[in-house]
Scaffold this motif. Structure first.
Motif, PDB file in Angstrom:
ATOM      1  N   UNK A   1       0.828  -1.204   0.000  1.00  0.00           N
ATOM      2  CA  UNK A   1       0.000   0.000   0.000  1.00  0.00           C
ATOM      3  C   UNK A   1       0.865   1.258   0.000  1.00  0.00           C
ATOM      4  N   UNK A   2       1.929   1.240   0.783  1.00  0.00           N
ATOM      5  CA  UNK A   2       2.848   2.379   0.834  1.00  0.00           C
ATOM      6  C   UNK A   2       3.515   2.587  -0.525  1.00  0.00           C
ATOM      7  N   UNK A   3       3.975   1.505  -1.132  1.00  0.00           N
ATOM      8  CA  UNK A   3       4.572   1.612  -2.472  1.00  0.00           C
ATOM      9  C   UNK A   3       3.578   2.206  -3.465  1.00  0.00           C
TER      10      UNK A   3
ATOM     11  N   UNK B   1      -0.935  -2.364  -6.865  1.00  0.00           N
ATOM     12  CA  UNK B   1      -0.334  -2.284  -5.535  1.00  0.00           C
ATOM     13  C   UNK B   1      -1.400  -2.040  -4.461  1.00  0.00           C
ATOM     14  N   UNK B   2      -2.386  -1.200  -4.769  1.00  0.00           N
ATOM     15  CA  UNK B   2      -3.488  -0.982  -3.825  1.00  0.00           C
ATOM     16  C   UNK B   2      -4.244  -2.292  -3.585  1.00  0.00           C
TER      17      UNK B   2
ATOM     18  N   UNK C   1      -2.242  -4.573  -1.377  1.00  0.00           N
ATOM     19  CA  UNK C   1      -2.330  -4.086  -0.002  1.00  0.00           C
ATOM     20  C   UNK C   1      -3.640  -4.502   0.644  1.00  0.00           C
ATOM     21  N   UNK C   2      -4.734  -4.347  -0.088  1.00  0.00           N
ATOM     22  CA  UNK C   2      -6.051  -4.729   0.432  1.00  0.00           C
ATOM     23  C   UNK C   2      -6.141  -6.236   0.673  1.00  0.00           C
ATOM     24  N   UNK C   3      -5.651  -7.015  -0.254  1.00  0.00           N
ATOM     25  CA  UNK C   3      -5.686  -8.483  -0.119  1.00  0.00           C
ATOM     26  C   UNK C   3      -4.884  -8.927   1.102  1.00  0.00           C
ATOM     27  N   UNK C   4      -3.672  -8.416   1.249  1.00  0.00           N
ATOM     28  CA  UNK C   4      -2.841  -8.819   2.381  1.00  0.00           C
ATOM     29  C   UNK C   4      -3.399  -8.304   3.709  1.00  0.00           C
ATOM     30  N   UNK C   5      -3.971  -7.096   3.706  1.00  0.00           N
ATOM     31  CA  UNK C   5      -4.553  -6.577   4.939  1.00  0.00           C
ATOM     32  C   UNK C   5      -5.772  -7.399   5.351  1.00  0.00           C
ATOM     33  N   UNK C   6      -6.608  -7.721   4.405  1.00  0.00           N
ATOM     34  CA  UNK C   6      -7.797  -8.528   4.700  1.00  0.00           C
ATOM     35  C   UNK C   6      -7.390  -9.914   5.188  1.00  0.00           C
ATOM     36  N   UNK C   7      -6.393 -10.503   4.563  1.00  0.00           N
ATOM     37  CA  UNK C   7      -5.901 -11.819   4.978  1.00  0.00           C
ATOM     38  C   UNK C   7      -5.349 -11.763   6.402  1.00  0.00           C
ATOM     39  N   UNK C   8      -4.498 -10.788   6.676  1.00  0.00           N
ATOM     40  CA  UNK C   8      -3.911 -10.647   8.006  1.00  0.00           C
ATOM     41  C   UNK C   8      -4.962 -10.371   9.068  1.00  0.00           C
TER      42      UNK C   8
ATOM     43  N   UNK D   1     -12.491  -1.079   4.811  1.00  0.00           N
ATOM     44  CA  UNK D   1     -13.551  -0.515   3.970  1.00  0.00           C
ATOM     45  C   UNK D   1     -13.037   0.674   3.159  1.00  0.00           C
ATOM     46  N   UNK D   2     -12.231   1.528   3.782  1.00  0.00           N
ATOM     47  CA  UNK D   2     -11.648   2.659   3.060  1.00  0.00           C
ATOM     48  C   UNK D   2     -10.720   2.192   1.943  1.00  0.00           C
ATOM     49  N   UNK D   3      -9.924   1.171   2.230  1.00  0.00           N
ATOM     50  CA  UNK D   3      -9.020   0.637   1.206  1.00  0.00           C
ATOM     51  C   UNK D   3      -9.814   0.070   0.029  1.00  0.00           C
ATOM     52  N   UNK D   4     -10.902  -0.635   0.340  1.00  0.00           N
ATOM     53  CA  UNK D   4     -11.745  -1.206  -0.720  1.00  0.00           C
ATOM     54  C   UNK D   4     -12.387  -0.082  -1.542  1.00  0.00           C
ATOM     55  N   UNK D   5     -12.920   0.927  -0.855  1.00  0.00           N
ATOM     56  CA  UNK D   5     -13.513   2.068  -1.553  1.00  0.00           C
ATOM     57  C   UNK D   5     -12.462   2.782  -2.398  1.00  0.00           C
ATOM     58  N   UNK D   6     -11.277   2.950  -1.828  1.00  0.00           N
ATOM     59  CA  UNK D   6     -10.164   3.594  -2.531  1.00  0.00           C
ATOM     60  C   UNK D   6      -9.830   2.850  -3.818  1.00  0.00           C
ATOM     61  N   UNK D   7      -9.763   1.536  -3.732  1.00  0.00           N
ATOM     62  CA  UNK D   7      -9.463   0.729  -4.917  1.00  0.00           C
ATOM     63  C   UNK D   7     -10.573   0.844  -5.960  1.00  0.00           C
TER      64      UNK D   7
END
Length: 125
Positions: free
Chosen positions: A17-19, A37-38, A41-48, A76-82
């Motif tokens: 996500x930072x990248x 990359x977004x 980030x969302x996939x790994x965050x949701x998994x973690x 939710x913000x990351x998903x909306x962002x994507x």
């Protein structure tokens, strides 16, 4: 082992996500690789987060914490962002592609809150 996997996946979420956010800022416009990359980030965050939730269920329930609330809001913000990014990339104006990074930075900064709080809470255990 589950805890280590959760820590690794959430840290990978931070990395991807930072990248994505800072590559987009550097490029000056939203590009397809930034969306990738977004998404990572969302996939790994949701998994973690899913793994961490499974670990937390083994502990006594004490109610919903601020960490849990901000963590879910961040996902939710990351998903909306994507989703918004996909729309802007394919249907948006040139100006919207060039200013999308402002929204990206806000979402990234908000995402840092549960990440940092999670580290602090984890260190106390």
């Amino acid at each position: 082992m589950q805890l280590l996997l959760a820590i690794v996946t959430i840290t990978l979420a931070l990395v991807f996500y930072t990248l994505g956010v800072f590559a987009e800022r550097r490029a000056g416009e939203l590009k397809l690789n930034h969306l990738g990359l977004f998404a990572l980030g969302l996939i790994f965050d949701t998994t973690g987060t899913t793994i961490m939730s499974a670990i937390a269920k083994a502990e006594p329930v004490t109610g919903i914490t601020l960490h849990q609330i901000t963590g879910m809001l961040a996902i939710f913000l990351m998903a909306f962002h994507l989703i918004w990014g996909i729309y802007v990339y394919f249907k948006g104006s040139i100006q919207s592609k060039q200013t999308f990074h402002r929204f990206s930075l806000v979402v990234w900064l908000f995402w840092l809150v549960p990440y940092i709080v999670g580290m602090i809470v984890g260190m106390k255990h």
